[in-house]
Design an enzyme around this catalytic site. Structure first.
Site, mmCIF file in Angstrom:
data_model
loop_
_atom_site.group_PDB
_atom_site.id
_atom_site.type_symbol
_atom_site.label_atom_id
_atom_site.label_comp_id
_atom_site.label_asym_id
_atom_site.label_seq_id
_atom_site.Cartn_x
_atom_site.Cartn_y
_atom_site.Cartn_z
ATOM 1 N N HIS A 53 -1.570 8.150 9.153
ATOM 2 C CA HIS A 53 -2.366 8.962 8.236
ATOM 3 C C HIS A 53 -1.493 10.034 7.592
ATOM 4 O O HIS A 53 -0.442 10.401 8.123
ATOM 5 C CB HIS A 53 -3.522 9.634 8.976
ATOM 6 C CG HIS A 53 -4.588 8.685 9.409
ATOM 7 N ND1 HIS A 53 -5.820 9.119 9.853
ATOM 8 C CD2 HIS A 53 -4.628 7.334 9.469
ATOM 9 C CE1 HIS A 53 -6.570 8.077 10.167
ATOM 10 N NE2 HIS A 53 -5.854 6.977 9.943
ATOM 11 N N GLU A 55 -1.793 13.245 7.412
ATOM 12 C CA GLU A 55 -1.531 14.403 8.270
ATOM 13 C C GLU A 55 -0.448 14.107 9.292
ATOM 14 O O GLU A 55 0.417 14.954 9.547
ATOM 15 C CB GLU A 55 -2.805 14.844 9.013
ATOM 16 C CG GLU A 55 -3.945 15.242 8.116
ATOM 17 C CD GLU A 55 -4.929 14.123 7.829
ATOM 18 O OE1 GLU A 55 -6.136 14.391 7.750
ATOM 19 O OE2 GLU A 55 -4.492 12.952 7.679
ATOM 20 N N CYS A 83 -9.541 13.327 10.368
ATOM 21 C CA CYS A 83 -10.266 12.539 11.360
ATOM 22 C C CYS A 83 -9.999 13.153 12.739
ATOM 23 O O CYS A 83 -9.115 14.007 12.888
ATOM 24 C CB CYS A 83 -9.806 11.080 11.303
ATOM 25 S SG CYS A 83 -8.148 10.814 11.986
ATOM 26 N N CYS A 86 -6.225 12.959 13.805
ATOM 27 C CA CYS A 86 -5.357 13.909 13.113
ATOM 28 C C CYS A 86 -5.663 15.343 13.529
ATOM 29 O O CYS A 86 -4.750 16.146 13.713
ATOM 30 C CB CYS A 86 -5.494 13.750 11.602
ATOM 31 S SG CYS A 86 -4.805 12.180 11.013
#
Length: 144
Positions: A53, A55, A83, A86
């Site tokens: 992701h 992040e 999410c 993260c």
């Protein structure tokens, strides 16, 4: 333009990079002082890695820049609410402040793990929310 908008625009630029790769358009930058120390965008398709992701990419880059795993006194800007995975990484890194654009009502951390961030982490949401949300909506409209 205030600094939150300035850095969110850079996160949006990262999100657009993800979109050009066919990735979900989420982008992230990590700032320490006035210096960008990490950038990232979704790479889950490219890397065949569900943890890639935006992040996670930006946190890794920031930690490498600083030479340590903690991002104390840093601000993480991300186009979409993190999410739970993260947000957990943000918490472990002890990021001082998180600024996100639009909420994620289906997969955001506030729905599943609202206390996962470090207790001292400040959170600010809604920065350029319409623009961030539009990126996501356009992407998924094209997919359907």
């Amino acid at each position: 333009m205030d600094s939150d908008e300035k850095y969110m625009r850079l996160a949006i630029s990262e999100a657009r990079k993800a979109e050009t790769l066919g990735e979900v358009p989420v982008g992230c930058v990590v700032v320490c002082g006035e210096r960008i120390i990490g950038r990232g965008h979704n790479l889950t398709q490219q890397l065949q890695d569900v943890t890639a992701h935006a992040e996670m990419q930006a946190i890794t880059a920031a930690a490498q820049t600083l030479g340590g795993k903690y991002l104390i006194d840093c601000v993480l800007y991300v186009t979409v609410e993190p999410c739970p995975m993260c947000a957990g990484a943000i918490g472990w890194a002890q990021v001082t402040k998180v600024v996100y654009g639009c909420s994620d009502d289906k997969r955001g951390y506030t729905k599943f793990a609202p206390n996962v961030l470090h207790p001292k982490t400040l959170v600010k949401s809604g920065i350029l929310a319409d623009e961030c949300s539009q990126l996501m909506q356009n992407f998924f409209t094209k997919r359907r």
